[in-house]
Design a protein around this motif. Structure first.
Motif, PDB file in Angstrom:
ATOM      1  N   VAL A  68     -55.420 -20.291   3.966  1.00  0.00           N
ATOM      2  CA  VAL A  68     -55.507 -19.682   1.936  1.00  0.00           C
ATOM      3  C   VAL A  68     -54.030 -18.516   2.611  1.00  0.00           C
ATOM      4  CG1 VAL A  68     -56.281 -19.329   0.005  1.00  0.00           C
ATOM      5  CG2 VAL A  68     -57.955 -21.173   0.900  1.00  0.00           C
ATOM      6  N   TRP A  69     -52.936 -19.137   1.754  1.00  0.00           N
ATOM      7  CA  TRP A  69     -51.727 -18.126   1.418  1.00  0.00           C
ATOM      8  C   TRP A  69     -51.836 -17.294   0.198  1.00  0.00           C
ATOM      9  CZ3 TRP A  69     -48.798 -20.138   5.998  1.00  0.00           C
ATOM     10  CH2 TRP A  69     -49.977 -19.937   7.290  1.00  0.00           C
ATOM     11  N   THR A  70     -51.591 -16.144  -0.629  1.00  0.00           N
ATOM     12  CA  THR A  70     -51.640 -16.166  -1.981  1.00  0.00           C
ATOM     13  C   THR A  70     -49.885 -15.525  -1.451  1.00  0.00           C
ATOM     14  OG1 THR A  70     -52.469 -14.350  -1.527  1.00  0.00           O
ATOM     15  CG2 THR A  70     -53.857 -15.768  -2.901  1.00  0.00           C
ATOM     16  N   GLU A  71     -49.657 -15.043  -0.276  1.00  0.00           N
ATOM     17  CA  GLU A  71     -48.151 -14.493  -0.513  1.00  0.00           C
ATOM     18  C   GLU A  71     -47.779 -15.519   0.550  1.00  0.00           C
ATOM     19  OE1 GLU A  71     -48.132 -10.219   0.570  1.00  0.00           O
ATOM     20  OE2 GLU A  71     -49.510  -9.745  -0.560  1.00  0.00           O
TER      21      GLU A  71
ATOM     22  N   PHE B 122     -47.591 -15.799  -9.291  1.00  0.00           N
ATOM     23  CA  PHE B 122     -48.596 -16.204  -8.256  1.00  0.00           C
ATOM     24  C   PHE B 122     -48.046 -17.410  -7.257  1.00  0.00           C
ATOM     25  CE2 PHE B 122     -51.835 -19.440  -8.100  1.00  0.00           C
ATOM     26  CZ  PHE B 122     -53.082 -18.919  -7.563  1.00  0.00           C
TER      27      PHE B 122
ATOM     28  N   ASN C 280     -50.300 -20.098  -4.385  1.00  0.00           N
ATOM     29  CA  ASN C 280     -51.393 -20.310  -3.404  1.00  0.00           C
ATOM     30  C   ASN C 280     -50.989 -21.653  -2.206  1.00  0.00           C
ATOM     31  OD1 ASN C 280     -54.277 -22.193  -2.538  1.00  0.00           O
ATOM     32  ND2 ASN C 280     -54.854 -20.002  -3.968  1.00  0.00           N
ATOM     33  N   GLN C 281     -50.876 -21.195  -1.912  1.00  0.00           N
ATOM     34  CA  GLN C 281     -50.601 -22.286  -0.444  1.00  0.00           C
ATOM     35  C   GLN C 281     -52.130 -22.238   0.209  1.00  0.00           C
ATOM     36  OE1 GLN C 281     -47.446 -21.544   2.224  1.00  0.00           O
ATOM     37  NE2 GLN C 281     -48.557 -23.139   3.712  1.00  0.00           N
ATOM     38  N   THR C 282     -52.679 -24.152   0.482  1.00  0.00           N
ATOM     39  CA  THR C 282     -53.394 -23.828   0.966  1.00  0.00           C
ATOM     40  C   THR C 282     -54.206 -24.683   1.744  1.00  0.00           C
ATOM     41  OG1 THR C 282     -54.963 -23.080  -0.820  1.00  0.00           O
ATOM     42  CG2 THR C 282     -56.186 -24.363   0.233  1.00  0.00           C
TER      43      THR C 282
ATOM     44  N   SER D 160     -52.657 -17.796 -11.923  1.00  0.00           N
ATOM     45  CA  SER D 160     -53.572 -17.714 -11.162  1.00  0.00           C
ATOM     46  C   SER D 160     -53.831 -19.288 -11.179  1.00  0.00           C
ATOM     47  CB  SER D 160     -54.107 -17.337 -11.938  1.00  0.00           C
ATOM     48  OG  SER D 160     -54.823 -18.621 -13.215  1.00  0.00           O
ATOM     49  N   LEU D 161     -54.512 -20.008 -10.431  1.00  0.00           N
ATOM     50  CA  LEU D 161     -54.891 -21.162 -10.112  1.00  0.00           C
ATOM     51  C   LEU D 161     -55.325 -21.898 -11.310  1.00  0.00           C
ATOM     52  CD1 LEU D 161     -57.356 -21.347  -7.078  1.00  0.00           C
ATOM     53  CD2 LEU D 161     -55.273 -22.088  -7.501  1.00  0.00           C
TER      54      LEU D 161
ATOM     55  N   TYR E   9     -50.717 -21.925 -13.825  1.00  0.00           N
ATOM     56  CA  TYR E   9     -49.748 -21.951 -12.535  1.00  0.00           C
ATOM     57  C   TYR E   9     -48.562 -22.855 -12.935  1.00  0.00           C
ATOM     58  CZ  TYR E   9     -51.859 -26.676 -11.993  1.00  0.00           C
ATOM     59  OH  TYR E   9     -52.413 -28.035 -12.269  1.00  0.00           O
TER      60      TYR E   9
END
Length: 764
Positions: free
Chosen positions: A24-27, A93, A95-97, A113-114, A117
């Motif tokens: 999981v990356w948030t940047e 925001f 979120n790459q998962t 946020s999730l 989005y």
């Protein structure tokens, strides 16, 4: 001391979900370095966001996309751009998962946020068809976007091979361009993008020229040719999109997007045959609703993860994160093997199918398209304990396809029967061109010019043992009998190749070599500077022959069993020496003055051939040999950590597993499973393959006795790590267990009657 445990506990297992190991990356960095891998075993994608272009992109790869020069190519690059830019829309925001549990790439962008989005993007490759499904949906239905889908291809004209490859191929070969259909006609819809690459022997006849160069021209029309007529490519269809040119299509403003990319590879007589097959694929896939396909896809991933697992924890109160990192890397590498391990060709050791870098041509990989057995084999050992026997078949099928050529080659080169494969080979089984030699003055047909692998035949024994292990674990008679001719042909080669014997009637293996490390320096060979009775060949023959003779008699003929018994009786002793009262293994009875590589061939008696190990005789000899090894190495294909596990050296195996798991990704990559090249090309298949093998062997090893007993905890750090695991052993045995605070808290064995064959080496 090995122990049987008479008390078996019944209990309720609780396991962490594999999603705990999601990446999981948030940047994001606005770079291809952020690519994540997904796939279905044949087709693979590198997927990443590119905020500066308002886009999500993916490279398409296939394990079967071999071009006219026997190089593995990408199929293309698909780019989906949105307007307005959803990155930063309503908030920054991201979120790459990578969702390991379902094999999907998920991206939430915009908003805060999730739960807040702007746009959700999902990409997945159907486990039941070579179809990529890209979907994007606004969280709020009134938020609309326009989208453009573009296919990018870069092979648009004839060009020479990459400069890094030219010296290896002996000829100036040409890379041919892809074809994009300019005017798509029925049965394809007019808004479909269609493209392909087709191997045409009238342009490049790499196969036949290479066969001729190596003295095999007389058989080239009678053996497996994986290049002729091979065509790979696909079609792009997007609901509500209209083509604007031959490679792009756009949508009106929408809040929901669905794009499908249908990929197909086959060998056909004509391009029209391939196009018909592609259209049939589209028709079949489109006969199912996307939600139904996704549900089946997710269920199959659930079944995969339920098959086996290793979940490690530090003791309560510890702040060390090593156990989690090892567990995550184990899961990630098992995932990476699965998403590229179901095609007609084995996992590519040098770069996988996920090469994706900015600073080199996208189709380039160090060492090119050839396969090195030393590296190629490595993912397949850990599949045994993991229960991933289905993934091993791609390796076996590949060699079965080459068997006819290998048999005929032996007759031409050596005038006797049997089959061998060189250490370095093209995908159809002949020597790598530059290894065989481009200007071969002084070398007869069949003798490669390179000294590095002139007499290195033992890979066939290694392969044979993997096939035997596959049967021992899975007990699948039909599958085994399909692959048994590979083994019998390899043994037939050994029964005929070295005919000289000593005064005791034992075979003299001369000239030979001990892997790439100990070589015969000159050609013709000189006994004083060559190898006699190399350990890998001798140990491999002992291991394979003993297992062949233990098979049910209906699997072989009396003549074969006589040959195997005779050959076993003529083998010299496994090479060893004594010094100061200690006995230790050596690479050969006679060795040249210098070394060529950094392997420890004497330890092939431990791995892969398992003549020594926990619960087996004379383990002290092997441990002494391990301590005396010249080359100490814990990167790439080096196998110290597997040897340590087999020898019960828990502390050493544990530290090496941790070191590998904590290795930073290769330069230009962010994904934790994409390892540096070390000896190969990045991302490397070797580094984590060996980590997974060692980790599972620390928990479970076959005893290799008549009852196929299983040794548990042979090299586990009982006080350092708690573990919950489900692994597989010989005779279709599944073992699930929990170890906590150095004590076994529960164990289940299926089938139950195999409980009596479980031996404990530690942790009880």
């Amino acid at each position: 001391m090995l122990k049987r445990l008479c008390l078996f506990l019944l209990f309720s297992f609780t396991f962490a979900a594999v999603s705990d190991y999601n990446v999981v990356w948030t940047e994001v960095s606005d770079s291809i370095s952020d690519s994540m891998p997904i796939g279905n075993g044949i087709t693979g994608l590198n997927v990443w966001p590119l905020p500066s272009k308002s886009a999500v992109l993916f490279y398409i790869s296939s394990v079967d996309a071999w071009d006219e020069n026997a190089n593995l190519l990408k199929l293309g690059l698909v780019e989906v751009t949105f307007s307005p830019n959803p990155f930063g829309f309503g908030g920054n925001f991201v979120n790459q998962t990578l969702d390991l549990s379902t094999g999907t790439f998920n991206l939430y962008i915009g908003g805060h946020s999730l739960s807040d989005y702007t746009l959700f993007v999902r990409v997945w490759v159907d486990t039941n068809s070579n179809t990529v499904t890209f979907s994007a949906q606004s969280r709020v239905s009134s938020v609309l976007f326009e989208a453009t889908v573009s296919l990018n291809v870069w092979r648009v004209k004839e060009q020479p091979l990459f400069s890094g490859w030219r010296g290896w191929y002996c000829h100036d070969w040409t890379m041919y361009p892809d074809v994009i259909l300019q005017n798509v006609s029925p049965p394809f819809d007019a808004n479909t993008v269609v493209w392909y690459h087709r191997n045409d022997p009238h342009n490049v006849d790499f196969f036949n020229v290479s066969m001729h160069d190596q003295g095999l021209g007389s058989i080239s029309d009678t053996v497996w040719n994986p290049l002729k007529g091979r065509t790979f490519g696909g079609a792009i269809i997007a609901n509500g999109f209209k083509k604007v040119n031959s490679t792009a299509m756009t949508s009106t403003k929408q809040n929901n997007f669905s794009v499908k990319v249908y990929l197909h590879t086959s060998q056909t007589s004509t391009i029209n045959d391939w196009l018909t097959q592609l259209h049939n694929l589209i028709t079949t896939v489109n006969s199912f609703e996307d939600d139904r396909r996704l549900k089946v896809h997710q269920d199959q991933w659930t079944a995969f993860w339920a098959r086996s697992f290793i979940e490690i924890h530090e003791p309560q109160g510890s702040n060390d994160t090593s156990a989690f990192i090892v567990s995550q890397q184990y899961a990630i590498w098992r995932y990476l093997q699965a998403i590229q391990g179901r095609g007609a060709f084995p996992v590519k050791f040098n770069g996988l199918i996920f090469v994706a870098e900015n600073d080199i041509p996208i189709d380039y990989r160090q060492w090119g398209g050839a396969n090195w057995w030393q590296n190629l084999r490595l993912p397949y050992y850990n599949m045994l304990n993991a229960g991933d026997l289905d993934l091993m078949k791609s390796l076996f099928d590949y060699y079965k396809n080459m068997l006819d050529m290998a048999l005929k080659r032996t007759e031409i080169y050596f005038k006797h029967s049997g089959a061998f494969w060189p250490e370095t080979q093209q995908i159809f089984g002949i020597y790598y061109p530059s290894d065989y030699g481009c200007s071969r003055s002084g070398f007869p047909v069949g003798i490669p010019q390179t000294r590095w692998n002139r007499y290195n035949f033992q890979g066939g024994l290694d392969l044979s043992l993997l096939i035997l292990d596959h049967w021992t674990y899975g007990q699948d008679n039909v599958t085994f009998l399909n692959y048994l001719p590979i083994i019998t042909s390899v043994i037939d080669f050994y029964a005929n190749h070295w005919t000289a014997t000593d005064q005791k009637g034992k075979i003299i293996f001369y000239p030979s070599q001990a892997i790439e490390t100990w070589q015969c320096v000159t050609y013709p060979p000189v006994e004083s500077d060559c190898v006699t009775n190399d350990l890998p060949d001798i140990a491999g023959l002992y291991s394979v022959l003993q297992k062949l003779l233990a098979l049910p008699s209906e699997f072989s003929t009396p003549q074969q069993r006589t040959q195997w018994t005779t050959l076993l009786g003529k083998l010299p002793a496994v090479p060893s020496q004594e010094s100061n009262g200690a006995t230790y293994l050596v690479a050969g009875d006679k060795l040249p003055s210098g070394q060529g590589n950094v392997e420890n061939p004497e330890l092939y008696a431990v791995h892969p051939y398992r003549l020594y190990g926990v619960g087996k005789p004379d383990i002290d000899v092997a441990i002494e040999s391990y301590k005396r090894r010249i080359h100490k190495c814990n990167v790439g294909w080096c196998q110290d950590l597997m040897n340590a596990a087999f020898l019960g050296l828990a502390d050493e195996a544990t530290s090496q597993v941790i070191e590998r798991a904590k290795t930073a990704p290769a330069k230009g990559y962010r994904f934790p499973g994409f390892m540096p090249a070390f000896q190969d090309s990045q991302p490397s298949a070797d580094h984590l393959s060996n980590m997974n093998t060692a980790l599972s062997l620390m928990l479970l090893q076959p005893l290799d006795d008549k009852q196929n007993k299983i040794v548990l905890f042979p090299a586990w750090p009982c006080k350092q790590w708690d573990v919950t695991f489900k692994l597989h052993g010989p005779r279709s045995t599944t073992i699930t267990g929990v170890l906590s605070n150095g004590r076994l808290r529960g164990l289940e064995v299926d089938p139950p009657e195999r409980r009596q064959d479980i031996i404990f080496a530690g942790c009880v």
